[in-house]
Every structure is written in C-alpha cells, then in structure tokens.
Design an enzyme around this catalytic site. Sequence first.
Site, PDB file in Angstrom:
ATOM      1  N   ILE A  10      -9.541  17.159   3.875  1.00  0.00           N
ATOM      2  CA  ILE A  10      -8.396  17.513   3.035  1.00  0.00           C
ATOM      3  C   ILE A  10      -8.862  18.249   1.788  1.00  0.00           C
ATOM      4  O   ILE A  10      -8.325  19.303   1.431  1.00  0.00           O
ATOM      5  CB  ILE A  10      -7.598  16.252   2.667  1.00  0.00           C
ATOM      6  CG1 ILE A  10      -6.992  15.622   3.921  1.00  0.00           C
ATOM      7  CG2 ILE A  10      -6.500  16.591   1.656  1.00  0.00           C
ATOM      8  CD1 ILE A  10      -6.376  14.256   3.699  1.00  0.00           C
ATOM      9  N   PRO A  13     -10.895   7.962  -0.534  1.00  0.00           N
ATOM     10  CA  PRO A  13     -10.346   6.761   0.113  1.00  0.00           C
ATOM     11  C   PRO A  13     -10.301   5.611  -0.886  1.00  0.00           C
ATOM     12  O   PRO A  13     -10.917   5.688  -1.964  1.00  0.00           O
ATOM     13  CB  PRO A  13     -11.343   6.485   1.242  1.00  0.00           C
ATOM     14  CG  PRO A  13     -12.632   7.062   0.741  1.00  0.00           C
ATOM     15  CD  PRO A  13     -12.256   8.280  -0.058  1.00  0.00           C
ATOM     16  N   ARG A  38      -4.869   7.683  -2.344  1.00  0.00           N
ATOM     17  CA  ARG A  38      -4.412   6.303  -2.302  1.00  0.00           C
ATOM     18  C   ARG A  38      -4.016   5.871  -3.705  1.00  0.00           C
ATOM     19  O   ARG A  38      -4.705   6.156  -4.688  1.00  0.00           O
ATOM     20  CB  ARG A  38      -5.510   5.380  -1.752  1.00  0.00           C
ATOM     21  CG  ARG A  38      -5.652   5.423  -0.238  1.00  0.00           C
ATOM     22  CD  ARG A  38      -4.453   4.772   0.440  1.00  0.00           C
ATOM     23  NE  ARG A  38      -4.551   4.735   1.897  1.00  0.00           N
ATOM     24  CZ  ARG A  38      -4.005   5.628   2.712  1.00  0.00           C
ATOM     25  NH1 ARG A  38      -3.339   6.655   2.199  1.00  0.00           N
ATOM     26  NH2 ARG A  38      -4.121   5.510   4.018  1.00  0.00           N
ATOM     27  N   ASP A  60       1.933  11.339  -5.093  1.00  0.00           N
ATOM     28  CA  ASP A  60       2.603  11.070  -3.827  1.00  0.00           C
ATOM     29  C   ASP A  60       2.350   9.633  -3.392  1.00  0.00           C
ATOM     30  O   ASP A  60       2.938   9.176  -2.417  1.00  0.00           O
ATOM     31  CB  ASP A  60       2.104  12.035  -2.739  1.00  0.00           C
ATOM     32  CG  ASP A  60       2.858  11.854  -1.432  1.00  0.00           C
ATOM     33  OD1 ASP A  60       4.100  11.998  -1.440  1.00  0.00           O
ATOM     34  OD2 ASP A  60       2.214  11.557  -0.403  1.00  0.00           O
ATOM     35  N   GLU A  96       3.242   0.584  -4.144  1.00  0.00           N
ATOM     36  CA  GLU A  96       4.300   1.280  -3.419  1.00  0.00           C
ATOM     37  C   GLU A  96       4.893   0.478  -2.267  1.00  0.00           C
ATOM     38  O   GLU A  96       6.009   0.766  -1.821  1.00  0.00           O
ATOM     39  CB  GLU A  96       3.782   2.615  -2.874  1.00  0.00           C
ATOM     40  CG  GLU A  96       2.761   2.482  -1.760  1.00  0.00           C
ATOM     41  CD  GLU A  96       2.245   3.843  -1.287  1.00  0.00           C
ATOM     42  OE1 GLU A  96       2.256   4.071  -0.071  1.00  0.00           O
ATOM     43  OE2 GLU A  96       1.832   4.663  -2.138  1.00  0.00           O
ATOM     44  N   HIS A 124       5.195   9.164  -0.854  1.00  0.00           N
ATOM     45  CA  HIS A 124       4.215   9.134   0.241  1.00  0.00           C
ATOM     46  C   HIS A 124       4.693  10.022   1.398  1.00  0.00           C
ATOM     47  O   HIS A 124       4.690   9.618   2.567  1.00  0.00           O
ATOM     48  CB  HIS A 124       3.990   7.699   0.731  1.00  0.00           C
ATOM     49  CG  HIS A 124       2.637   7.475   1.323  1.00  0.00           C
ATOM     50  ND1 HIS A 124       1.842   6.404   1.001  1.00  0.00           N
ATOM     51  CD2 HIS A 124       1.920   8.195   2.225  1.00  0.00           C
ATOM     52  CE1 HIS A 124       0.707   6.465   1.672  1.00  0.00           C
ATOM     53  NE2 HIS A 124       0.733   7.559   2.426  1.00  0.00           N
TER      54      HIS A 124
END
Length: 339
Positions: free
Chosen positions: A154, A206, A234, A258, A263, A295
């Site tokens: 990513i 991560p 995350r 995001d 959450e 998300h």
Amino acid sequence: MNVTAFSVQGFERSFLQRANQTRHHLTLLDTPLSADTAHLAQGALAVSIFTRDDASAPVLGQLWDLGVRYLAVRATGTDNVDLAAARQLGLRVANVPEYSPYAIAEHAVTLMLALCRHLRQADQQLRANDFRLDHLIGFDLHGKTVAILGVGRIGGVVARILHGFGCQLLGVDVQPNPDLTVQYGLRYVTLTEACAQADIISVHTPLNADTQHLIDDELLRQMKRGVMLINTGRGGVLDTEAALRALKSGQLGFLGLDVYEREKPLFFADHSQELLLDDTFARLLTFPNVLLTGHQAYLTREALTNIADATLASLTAWAQGRPAAHEVAVPVAQKQPVA
C-alpha cells in the site's frame, strides 16, 4: 464444508455468494463474533471473520470446542486474532494479504486532497448559499515532503501516486525497498527524521505491540507545526487523545482518519437514532480541519471481489485437505480432522 461468516455487511453478501458458487454451505451473519455469539458457529467446521470480530483466546477456545478447525479472516490485519492461542489449539488461520493496495492508497490520497483544499467546508458553504472563498485557501501537494510510515504494497502505491504529484518522498520501514528509491526517489529515513521533515505523514503500518500508540504526544511534538496526518492503517497506531491535544494547540494542522482506535462499537452500523456516547470521537467531529471516514478505504468493487475470492480459496483448500495459500497461524500439532 459448513462455514459460518460473522460481521457480514449487506454490501459484501453478493461478493461472497458469487465467489462461493455453492462449493460450501455458507451461513452469513451480520452479528459480530464474541464470547456471547460464538455459539452461532455450532455445526461449522470453518468460521470467517472481519476486523471488528473478537478472536481472542477465550473465543477461539469456544470455537474449537464447537468443532471449528479453520478461521478465514476477510482482511489483511490479524491484530484481533490471538495467533498464539490458535497455534496452540491447532486452529488454522488465513488472511487476505493483498486485496487491493490501490483502494487504500487512493483513499489516503483522497483524504490529503480533500483536506488541503478544504472540500468539506466548501461543500457545506455552498449548500448554505455561501459562495465566499475567504476561508478556503489551500495549498499545492506539488513540492511538499510526504513521509510514508510502513512502505509495503500500500505504501508503495502511495509513493507512486504522490510521485506523480511532484512530492518529495520519505519512507520509514524496517525492510526498505530499494526499487522505490530508484523509481520514485523515495528516501528511507528514521521515524524522528521523518517527523522533523514531513509536511504530510501517511500511516500504513500494521498494529502490533511495537506500533500501538506509536504516534503519541512525544512523536506529535517532533512533527512540523501544522503537519497533516493521514491514517488509513489501524486506529490503534494513533493515540487519539494525543491527536486532539495537538489539534487544539495547532501543532497538528490537518487530520484525516479512516480508522479509529475505538471503532468497533461504532463503525459498520447505523447509530443515527442513538446518542453518540464516545466523547473522544465526538470531539474529533468538532474540528473543521479533521476529515473522518468509517473504515471505507478498502470499499471498492475490485477489493471486495478479491477479498471474497481469497477467502473462499482458503476455505476450499482446507476442505480439500491442502494448506491455504495465505496461512498466518500454522498449528503446533495437527489436531484437526481432515475436512
């Protein structure tokens, strides 16, 4: 194979059913997996979960006692799965490591552009018939220094996109990829150097013991005043209370999220008829220089197709007595029966 899938959203049902093609008996539940709902997997040999599900050691123990021997995670991150407990039990776990780096990367850059051009405020003003531009002065991405924390697939796509904008790129990663330096001029630096130099910081690390609240008060103080921070990785990587303090002081100029560290009780559900009881999240919503999405960075047709295909491929491999292609927890001992 009988499979119980937890936390299945309405939008992903058709993707899972299309990928399955009746190979397995799928029970699709919108209920999250927890100690109170694990019993719903009765009769299933495999369970599929998403990021908000609880796959802690006690829950995995319940699943094992019910006869579950396989766990397919419909995501890249497995921070909600106690992998050590899975190995000890003999529970095989697989994830979806690469469903669409483009979806996440493009969403991260979307947040950057929306923030730097004040698109949220512009939309609100126009809807109120206010066509003034006085408070909408933005800045060019071209020429800005962007630090990418976590330069995997990513992060690499983020680098490619921002190289096209003419940004100066910094990377922070334990495993530098020299190809990105050659192709996009990305320069690997320490976290401290990245904070000191970057106008924009995009987080793609991560979540683990080393990155939990990696971005805290101390690290935020090391950043340039007025820095833009984007997190599509995350939620737990960012100490949200520290971010609020930095927003109030002006140290943090823009924040695009995001993901959110708390959450799970909020995201993927309709709470429009309820009071928002999370005071921290409520305070985030009061800042005009904060842009939040729930998300949804992964939410493209391509990504949903890849997630469903990879999940069903893992289940099919297990049903045929083969290891799945993307197993992340190989049991200590082979305790499970052949499917």
